[in-house]
Write a protein that holds these residues in place. Structure first.
Motif, PDB file in Angstrom:
ATOM      1  N   SER A  25       0.839  -1.204   0.000  1.00 20.81           N
ATOM      2  CA  SER A  25       0.000   0.000   0.000  1.00 20.81           C
ATOM      3  C   SER A  25       0.867   1.245   0.000  1.00 20.81           C
ATOM      4  O   SER A  25       1.726   1.400   0.874  1.00 20.81           O
ATOM      5  CB  SER A  25      -0.908   0.014   1.234  1.00 20.81           C
ATOM      6  OG  SER A  25      -1.742  -1.125   1.243  1.00 20.81           O
ATOM      7  N   PRO A  26       0.687   2.137  -0.966  1.00 20.01           N
ATOM      8  CA  PRO A  26       1.426   3.406  -0.962  1.00 20.01           C
ATOM      9  C   PRO A  26       1.203   4.154   0.350  1.00 20.01           C
ATOM     10  O   PRO A  26       0.104   4.173   0.906  1.00 20.01           O
ATOM     11  CB  PRO A  26       0.842   4.162  -2.150  1.00 20.01           C
ATOM     12  CG  PRO A  26       0.352   3.082  -3.073  1.00 20.01           C
ATOM     13  CD  PRO A  26      -0.160   1.994  -2.165  1.00 20.01           C
ATOM     14  N   GLY A  27       2.277   4.778   0.848  1.00 20.15           N
ATOM     15  CA  GLY A  27       2.212   5.513   2.102  1.00 20.15           C
ATOM     16  C   GLY A  27       2.515   4.678   3.322  1.00 20.15           C
ATOM     17  O   GLY A  27       2.688   5.224   4.419  1.00 20.15           O
ATOM     18  N   GLN A  28       2.613   3.345   3.164  1.00 19.84           N
ATOM     19  CA  GLN A  28       2.902   2.458   4.287  1.00 19.84           C
ATOM     20  C   GLN A  28       4.379   2.077   4.288  1.00 19.84           C
ATOM     21  O   GLN A  28       5.045   2.064   3.254  1.00 19.84           O
ATOM     22  CB  GLN A  28       2.045   1.196   4.201  1.00 19.84           C
ATOM     23  CG  GLN A  28       0.547   1.457   4.269  1.00 19.84           C
ATOM     24  CD  GLN A  28       0.140   2.049   5.599  1.00 19.84           C
ATOM     25  OE1 GLN A  28       0.536   1.564   6.660  1.00 19.84           O
ATOM     26  NE2 GLN A  28      -0.632   3.129   5.562  1.00 19.84           N
ATOM     27  N   ASP A  29       4.895   1.757   5.493  1.00 23.62           N
ATOM     28  CA  ASP A  29       6.285   1.336   5.650  1.00 23.62           C
ATOM     29  C   ASP A  29       6.375  -0.186   5.690  1.00 23.62           C
ATOM     30  O   ASP A  29       5.579  -0.848   6.373  1.00 23.62           O
ATOM     31  CB  ASP A  29       6.881   1.905   6.933  1.00 23.62           C
ATOM     32  CG  ASP A  29       7.032   3.418   6.879  1.00 23.62           C
ATOM     33  OD1 ASP A  29       6.983   3.972   5.761  1.00 23.62           O
ATOM     34  OD2 ASP A  29       7.192   4.032   7.949  1.00 23.62           O
ATOM     35  N   TYR A  30       7.377  -0.724   4.987  1.00 18.78           N
ATOM     36  CA  TYR A  30       7.585  -2.171   4.947  1.00 18.78           C
ATOM     37  C   TYR A  30       9.066  -2.486   5.096  1.00 18.78           C
ATOM     38  O   TYR A  30       9.933  -1.699   4.691  1.00 18.78           O
ATOM     39  CB  TYR A  30       7.109  -2.761   3.613  1.00 18.78           C
ATOM     40  CG  TYR A  30       5.627  -2.639   3.377  1.00 18.78           C
ATOM     41  CD1 TYR A  30       4.750  -3.650   3.763  1.00 18.78           C
ATOM     42  CD2 TYR A  30       5.101  -1.512   2.742  1.00 18.78           C
ATOM     43  CE1 TYR A  30       3.386  -3.532   3.538  1.00 18.78           C
ATOM     44  CE2 TYR A  30       3.738  -1.394   2.507  1.00 18.78           C
ATOM     45  CZ  TYR A  30       2.883  -2.411   2.908  1.00 18.78           C
ATOM     46  OH  TYR A  30       1.532  -2.292   2.689  1.00 18.78           O
ATOM     47  N   ASP A  31       9.347  -3.624   5.693  1.00 15.28           N
ATOM     48  CA  ASP A  31      10.677  -4.223   5.600  1.00 15.28           C
ATOM     49  C   ASP A  31      10.661  -5.138   4.384  1.00 15.28           C
ATOM     50  O   ASP A  31       9.776  -5.991   4.246  1.00 15.28           O
ATOM     51  CB  ASP A  31      11.002  -5.040   6.852  1.00 15.28           C
ATOM     52  CG  ASP A  31      11.191  -4.167   8.079  1.00 15.28           C
ATOM     53  OD1 ASP A  31      11.672  -3.026   7.929  1.00 15.28           O
ATOM     54  OD2 ASP A  31      10.853  -4.626   9.190  1.00 15.28           O
ATOM     55  N   LEU A  32      11.631  -4.942   3.492  1.00 15.85           N
ATOM     56  CA  LEU A  32      11.666  -5.699   2.243  1.00 15.85           C
ATOM     57  C   LEU A  32      12.870  -6.631   2.208  1.00 15.85           C
ATOM     58  O   LEU A  32      13.939  -6.318   2.742  1.00 15.85           O
ATOM     59  CB  LEU A  32      11.748  -4.757   1.039  1.00 15.85           C
ATOM     60  CG  LEU A  32      10.663  -3.691   0.887  1.00 15.85           C
ATOM     61  CD1 LEU A  32      10.971  -2.821  -0.333  1.00 15.85           C
ATOM     62  CD2 LEU A  32       9.286  -4.338   0.758  1.00 15.85           C
ATOM     63  N   VAL A  33      12.687  -7.767   1.572  1.00 15.35           N
ATOM     64  CA  VAL A  33      13.792  -8.641   1.197  1.00 15.35           C
ATOM     65  C   VAL A  33      13.858  -8.608  -0.328  1.00 15.35           C
ATOM     66  O   VAL A  33      12.892  -8.965  -1.004  1.00 15.35           O
ATOM     67  CB  VAL A  33      13.580 -10.091   1.677  1.00 15.35           C
ATOM     68  CG1 VAL A  33      14.734 -10.972   1.211  1.00 15.35           C
ATOM     69  CG2 VAL A  33      13.458 -10.140   3.195  1.00 15.35           C
ATOM     70  N   VAL A  34      14.985  -8.137  -0.853  1.00 13.51           N
ATOM     71  CA  VAL A  34      15.119  -7.988  -2.305  1.00 13.51           C
ATOM     72  C   VAL A  34      16.328  -8.783  -2.790  1.00 13.51           C
ATOM     73  O   VAL A  34      17.287  -9.003  -2.043  1.00 13.51           O
ATOM     74  CB  VAL A  34      15.253  -6.504  -2.712  1.00 13.51           C
ATOM     75  CG1 VAL A  34      14.012  -5.720  -2.326  1.00 13.51           C
ATOM     76  CG2 VAL A  34      16.503  -5.876  -2.107  1.00 13.51           C
ATOM     77  N   THR A  35      16.251  -9.202  -4.037  1.00 13.94           N
ATOM     78  CA  THR A  35      17.377  -9.898  -4.658  1.00 13.94           C
ATOM     79  C   THR A  35      17.749  -9.185  -5.953  1.00 13.94           C
ATOM     80  O   THR A  35      16.864  -8.830  -6.744  1.00 13.94           O
ATOM     81  CB  THR A  35      17.031 -11.371  -4.926  1.00 13.94           C
ATOM     82  OG1 THR A  35      18.174 -12.034  -5.499  1.00 13.94           O
ATOM     83  CG2 THR A  35      15.851 -11.518  -5.870  1.00 13.94           C
ATOM     84  N   PRO A  36      19.032  -8.923  -6.176  1.00 11.97           N
ATOM     85  CA  PRO A  36      19.439  -8.249  -7.418  1.00 11.97           C
ATOM     86  C   PRO A  36      19.418  -9.222  -8.585  1.00 11.97           C
ATOM     87  O   PRO A  36      19.640 -10.424  -8.426  1.00 11.97           O
ATOM     88  CB  PRO A  36      20.869  -7.786  -7.113  1.00 11.97           C
ATOM     89  CG  PRO A  36      21.361  -8.741  -6.078  1.00 11.97           C
ATOM     90  CD  PRO A  36      20.166  -9.160  -5.276  1.00 11.97           C
ATOM     91  N   VAL A  38      11.437  -8.193  -5.358  1.00 10.58           N
ATOM     92  CA  VAL A  38      11.002  -8.435  -3.980  1.00 10.58           C
ATOM     93  C   VAL A  38      10.818  -9.937  -3.773  1.00 10.58           C
ATOM     94  O   VAL A  38      10.047 -10.585  -4.474  1.00 10.58           O
ATOM     95  CB  VAL A  38       9.685  -7.693  -3.678  1.00 10.58           C
ATOM     96  CG1 VAL A  38       9.202  -8.018  -2.265  1.00 10.58           C
ATOM     97  CG2 VAL A  38       9.873  -6.185  -3.840  1.00 10.58           C
ATOM     98  N   ALA A  39      11.552 -10.502  -2.795  1.00  7.56           N
ATOM     99  CA  ALA A  39      11.420 -11.919  -2.469  1.00  7.56           C
ATOM    100  C   ALA A  39      10.528 -12.143  -1.257  1.00  7.56           C
ATOM    101  O   ALA A  39       9.926 -13.194  -1.109  1.00  7.56           O
ATOM    102  CB  ALA A  39      12.804 -12.514  -2.198  1.00  7.56           C
ATOM    103  N   ASP A  40      10.430 -11.144  -0.370  1.00  7.76           N
ATOM    104  CA  ASP A  40       9.590 -11.259   0.819  1.00  7.76           C
ATOM    105  C   ASP A  40       9.405  -9.853   1.397  1.00  7.76           C
ATOM    106  O   ASP A  40      10.122  -8.912   1.029  1.00  7.76           O
ATOM    107  CB  ASP A  40      10.238 -12.179   1.849  1.00  7.76           C
ATOM    108  CG  ASP A  40       9.232 -12.786   2.818  1.00  7.76           C
ATOM    109  OD1 ASP A  40       8.050 -12.395   2.761  1.00  7.76           O
ATOM    110  OD2 ASP A  40       9.622 -13.654   3.615  1.00  7.76           O
ATOM    111  N   TYR A  41       8.453  -9.706   2.299  1.00 10.80           N
ATOM    112  CA  TYR A  41       8.215  -8.406   2.911  1.00 10.80           C
ATOM    113  C   TYR A  41       7.341  -8.587   4.149  1.00 10.80           C
ATOM    114  O   TYR A  41       6.758  -9.656   4.380  1.00 10.80           O
ATOM    115  CB  TYR A  41       7.527  -7.460   1.921  1.00 10.80           C
ATOM    116  CG  TYR A  41       6.067  -7.786   1.697  1.00 10.80           C
ATOM    117  CD1 TYR A  41       5.066  -7.079   2.370  1.00 10.80           C
ATOM    118  CD2 TYR A  41       5.690  -8.809   0.844  1.00 10.80           C
ATOM    119  CE1 TYR A  41       3.741  -7.396   2.181  1.00 10.80           C
ATOM    120  CE2 TYR A  41       4.369  -9.125   0.646  1.00 10.80           C
ATOM    121  CZ  TYR A  41       3.390  -8.411   1.321  1.00 10.80           C
ATOM    122  OH  TYR A  41       2.071  -8.738   1.143  1.00 10.80           O
TER     123      TYR A  41
END
Length: 555
Positions: free
Chosen positions: A523-534, A549-552
């Protein structure tokens, strides 16, 4: 590799490997890698020795990569010395086709009389005596079976009784009843993760000239990608051989397939998306011979016609696969055995793989054969193993074979309820995400598993140069996972294909990451912890650098 399983720690809800920072910077200088990549490697138990052996300077496979080789080598040496004609009988997928092409090119260059017989879709990926008989009548008394022999012990015994001499080159699970003392077997036997083509390459490698070796390694490299084999050690050596432009020129058909996609120097993923599906398509549709012809061709003009055939077959394969995939998805993840007598058999394995990967659970997808048996593919996930499934089905009149994570089964139609019942007691149905989370927001108390935190300089060429040094990632050397703390989603954007993008802001500025449509709800405006892979993806004639994005979880 070092055992680091006890050194993972939770840091404010992040599960990240604890590394010795003094070692990080020392190895960073020694390896010429950015420290963040050294943390990734150390966290995976990769030390100085395994870094060179497994990743940067892998050696080609030798006899130490296979099981007992004295009898296979004696059999093969006797074949070459005698000059007897030999039949190469191979499976219909990329591994089988590459195995056949390796051996056929080898024999052709030595003017050794041979014939190639390819399994077709109706054969069920097993040896059929009826297809061998015509070659016996022509005087063939030697046969090399590639990528399917271990599931046909009874047929091999029968051939031995008829005076045939057999050699099997395979990597599938070996049954207990295997005729070990009468049929020489070229097999990894737990010493490596070689494919059948990798085993065939290893068998002939002592006889290869310096000019031939890269060509045979190239063919074996295709099989690594086709079978999604672990991308470390010997397999990494074979896969990296695909990057040689000089060797690629020897295979004009493969070059034509790639040139439809890119004009630049290819990367490994170009083969995964631009070559492997097209080589697999003819076999899935019925007859794999066009793909074999392409691997054997030395003429660009001749290859153009074959490429056109592959393109059309792959288009038809995609249509059938998509229809079946959507039909199974509508049934929902509550089921794990899917069957319909009218499903097209050539796409069952692909659909089983896609569904099992999406739902992260073991599934079986089957259809009815002309002989009124059920034949299908099983794909294992979430801790399940094919060997355990075969053990659970022991005692039933079932034939099958495969890898630790995938296989094929065939059984009488009236056994379907019993097979479903036994599988229901074994299959792990816990809804885990392959990366350790849930991709649905999950339990906020569960730590997110990562290799390291994304550095502030992630746009810097130094970061991406480290990625390129370690690429390719895949089975056995999984994609790196980086944590992004408290990313505020600013907007969702249209991505490319089936990917959607999200623009976010975090303490190091702005960022952008992609996820598959429908996979995440941010959701725009919300804060998330993201797990990303290049990822570095081939996009036309240039390479695109991006994060997926692999997880959040909500921050």
């Amino acid at each position: 590799m070092m055992d680091t399983s006890s050194r993972r720690q939770a840091i404010r809800d992040w599960d990240v490997q604890d590394t010795d920072e003094s070692s990080v910077y020392a190895l960073s200088r020694a390896w010429g890698l950015d420290p963040v990549w050294v943390r990734v490697l150390l966290g995976r138990g990769i030390d100085k020795r395994s870094y060179e052996r497994d990743i940067t300077s892998p050696a080609p496979p030798g006899d130490d990569s296979l099981g007992e080789m004295a009898e296979p080598r004696a059999w093969f040496h006797d074949l070459l010395s005698s000059g007897e004609p030999v039949l190469v009988y191979a499976d219909l997928d990329v591994d089988g086709l590459s195995s056949a092409a390796i051996l056929s090119r080898f024999f052709r260059l030595r003017h050794h009389s041979h014939a190639v017989l390819l399994a077709n879709r109706e054969d069920g990926r097993s040896l059929l005596p009826s297809r061998i008989r015509p070659f016996q009548k022509k005087g063939f008394r030697r046969i090399i079976v590639c990528d399917m022999g271990t599931s046909s012990a009874d047929v091999l015994r029968m051939l031995l009784g008829e005076g045939m001499s057999c050699l099997v080159v395979d990597h599938h699970l070996v049954p207990e009843e295997w005729p070990r003392h009468s049929v020489p077997l070229v097999h990894p036997s737990g010493r490596s993760a070689l494919t059948s083509a990798g085993a065939a390459y290893t068998l002939i490698r002592p006889y290869l000239s310096s000019e031939e070796e890269p060509q045979m390694a190239f063919l074996a490299g295709l099989s690594v990608l086709g079978d999604r084999a672990p991308l470390i050690r010997e397999n990494r050596y074979l896969t990296l051989s695909l990057l040689s432009e000089e060797t690629l020129a020897v295979f004009p058909g493969i070059r034509l397939l790639l040139r439809r996609r890119v004009r630049r120097a290819p990367i490994v993923s170009d083969y995964s998306f631009g070559v492997i599906p097209f080589l697999n398509a003819p076999g899935r549709m019925g007859d794999p011979s066009p793909s074999f012809d392409l691997l054997m061709s030395s003429s660009a003009g001749e290859s153009e016609k074959t490429v056109a055939v592959l393109l059309e077959m792959n288009r038809r394969r995609q249509e059938l696969e998509w229809l079946l995939y959507e039909e199974i998805r509508r049934k929902g993840p509550e089921e794990f055995v899917f069957f319909d007598k009218d499903w097209f058999p050539g796409v069952l394995g692909r659909v089983a793989h896609r569904v099992s990967e999406e739902w992260n659970r073991t599934v079986f997808v089957g259809t009815m054969t002309a002989s009124f048996t059920i034949r299908g593919s099983i794909r294992c996930r979430n801790g399940d193993r094919f060997s355990d499934i075969m053990a659970a089905l022991s005692g039933l009149p079932i034939t099958g074979g495969g890898h630790p994570m995938a296989g094929g089964l065939e059984f009488p139609a009236d056994l379907l309820p019993e097979v479903s019942r036994r599988l229901s007691r074994l299959i792990n149905t816990s809804p885990l995400n392959p990366e350790g989370g849930t991709m649905e927001g999950g339990d906020e108390r569960d730590p997110l598993r990562i290799d390291a935190f994304l550095p502030a300089y992630f746009r810097n060429p130094i970061f991406w140069e480290g990625y390129r040094k370690l690429f390719p990632f895949g089975e056995g050397f999984s994609r790196p996972l980086f944590g992004v703390r408290r990313a505020r989603i600013e907007r969702l954007e249209e991505g490319n294909g089936k990917m959607q993008a999200c623009a976010y802001r975090w303490r190091h500025g702005s960022g952008r990451a992609f996820f598959r449509e429908g996979e995440a709800i941010l959701s725009p405006g919300q804060d998330y912890d993201l797990v990303v892979t290049p990822e570095i993806r081939g996009k036309g004639d240039y390479l695109e650098r991006l994060f997926v994005v692999a997880d959040y979880r909500p921050a």
